[in-house]
Scaffold this motif. Structure first.
Motif, PDB file in Angstrom:
ATOM      1  N   TRP A   1      -6.425  33.663  45.705  1.00  0.00           N
ATOM      2  CA  TRP A   1      -4.996  33.953  45.775  1.00  0.00           C
ATOM      3  C   TRP A   1      -4.392  34.102  44.382  1.00  0.00           C
ATOM      4  O   TRP A   1      -3.350  34.750  44.217  1.00  0.00           O
ATOM      5  N   ASP A   2      -5.008  33.503  43.381  1.00  0.00           N
ATOM      6  CA  ASP A   2      -4.467  33.604  42.028  1.00  0.00           C
ATOM      7  C   ASP A   2      -4.500  35.041  41.499  1.00  0.00           C
ATOM      8  O   ASP A   2      -3.765  35.377  40.567  1.00  0.00           O
TER       9      ASP A   2
ATOM     10  N   ASP B   1       2.698  28.986  43.072  1.00  0.00           N
ATOM     11  CA  ASP B   1       1.709  28.219  42.313  1.00  0.00           C
ATOM     12  C   ASP B   1       0.670  27.731  43.324  1.00  0.00           C
ATOM     13  O   ASP B   1       0.903  26.762  44.050  1.00  0.00           O
ATOM     14  N   VAL B   2      -0.457  28.414  43.388  1.00  0.00           N
ATOM     15  CA  VAL B   2      -1.400  28.259  44.499  1.00  0.00           C
ATOM     16  C   VAL B   2      -1.838  26.813  44.680  1.00  0.00           C
ATOM     17  O   VAL B   2      -1.919  26.304  45.803  1.00  0.00           O
ATOM     18  N   ALA B   3      -2.109  26.114  43.584  1.00  0.00           N
ATOM     19  CA  ALA B   3      -2.632  24.752  43.685  1.00  0.00           C
ATOM     20  C   ALA B   3      -1.599  23.764  44.200  1.00  0.00           C
ATOM     21  O   ALA B   3      -1.948  22.641  44.561  1.00  0.00           O
ATOM     22  N   GLY B   4      -0.330  24.136  44.261  1.00  0.00           N
ATOM     23  CA  GLY B   4       0.712  23.218  44.689  1.00  0.00           C
ATOM     24  C   GLY B   4       0.999  23.241  46.173  1.00  0.00           C
ATOM     25  O   GLY B   4       1.906  22.548  46.622  1.00  0.00           O
ATOM     26  N   TYR B   5       0.241  24.007  46.961  1.00  0.00           N
ATOM     27  CA  TYR B   5       0.508  24.133  48.383  1.00  0.00           C
ATOM     28  C   TYR B   5      -0.712  23.706  49.193  1.00  0.00           C
ATOM     29  O   TYR B   5      -1.853  23.755  48.721  1.00  0.00           O
ATOM     30  N   TYR B   6      -0.430  23.338  50.436  1.00  0.00           N
ATOM     31  CA  TYR B   6      -1.511  22.918  51.325  1.00  0.00           C
ATOM     32  C   TYR B   6      -2.348  24.120  51.759  1.00  0.00           C
ATOM     33  O   TYR B   6      -3.574  24.050  51.811  1.00  0.00           O
TER      34      TYR B   6
END
Length: 289
Positions: free
Chosen positions: A166-167, A217-222
């Motif tokens: 997704w990044d 911010d991909v890493a901040g979501y479930y």
């Protein structure tokens, strides 16, 4: 006998050290859903090129003021005449090249372009072709080279392996914006400044309903269900490229239309930074040395 003047690197793969996270580090997005991350953009960073630009996006997950998650540099070479052996072209030949630095992501990149980098180059060329006035330079070519110094990835996140690429959406958005700034710095005539923006359908935790956010911010979501990256000409109100990835619940076209609309909002916000950076470049050029 070994060469004592050369220091050989390790044979196998290596991983950077991972340090303990700062206390109280957030696990969810601190910014609003309708707010993009702060962007730093500067032109003229490579004097040997016809035009160049550097883009940096702030990482809101870090407590350090200098923490960033995306760093891009772009150089433009040309326009220049094509070889005599090349067939006549009434339009300029646009060549885009996107490459990750070997240390840009958690997994070390090779020196040859892979399929993801070639896909980024194709999307970037499509986005820029709609902005450049191509018939101004017949039988000419221009090379646009984007180097990704740091990818939009949280290397310390335990959910890193679930990013599923997704990044790349945020990377393409940054490539479009930084390439547009470099093209303007090279003095190539365009109908408008093209800017990139991303909107995504995400779930903030396991119990929350999916919602649409800007500049995710991909890493901040479930979980990320779908994402849309758009290249947009704000003054002309035209879209030059759309890249959609993911699956929508129930194949709802209303959600797709809303994703595109929110991506246009992100494009307009990025375009303000782009225009401000170009105006600052013009003001500095007018100052007598």
């Amino acid at each position: 006998m070994s060469d004592r003047r050369r220091i050989n690197g390790p044979v196998g793969q290596t991983a950077p050290p991972v340090y303990a996270s700062a206390p109280g580090k957030r696990t969810a997005r601190q910014l609003g859903d309708d707010v993009i991350r702060k962007i730093f953009l500067k032109t003229g960073v490579t004097p040997s090129a016809s035009g160049s630009a550097y883009l940096e996006v702030e990482d809101p997950s870090t407590t350090s003021p200098s923490g960033t998650s995306l760093k891009l540099t772009c150089t433009v070479h040309g326009p220049r005449a094509l070889p005599r052996s090349a067939p006549f072209s009434p339009h300029i030949i646009l060549s885009t090249h996107v490459k990750y630095a070997p240390f840009a992501t958690r997994h070390r990149r090779g020196y040859l372009r892979d399929s993801s980098e070639r896909d980024l180059g194709v999307h970037l060329e499509t986005a820029l072709r709609g902005a450049i006035i191509a018939d101004r330079w017949p039988k000419s070519g221009v090379d646009i080279i984007v180097t990704i110094i740091e990818g939009d990835q949280n290397r310390d996140s335990p959910e890193y392996e679930r990013d599923e690429g997704w990044d790349m959406m945020n990377v393409l958005s940054g490539c479009i914006t930084v390439a547009s700034a470099a093209i303007a710095d090279a003095g190539i005539d365009c109908v408008d400044t093209v800017a990139g923006g991303v909107a995504a359908l995400v779930a903030k935790d396991a119990k929350s309903q999916p919602s649409i956010v800007l500049d995710p911010d991909v890493a901040g979501y479930y979980k990320v269900f779908a994402a849309c990256c758009v290249a947009y000409l704000p003054t002309r109100d035209e879209v030059t490229n759309i890249w959609f990835k993911g699956q929508l619940p129930g194949a709802d076209s209303m959600i797709y239309n809303k994703l595109v609309e929110r991506s246009l909002v992100a494009c307009r916000n990025a375009n303000r930074v782009l225009v401000q950076s170009l105006n600052e470049t013009v003001r500095q050029a007018q100052i007598p040395s």
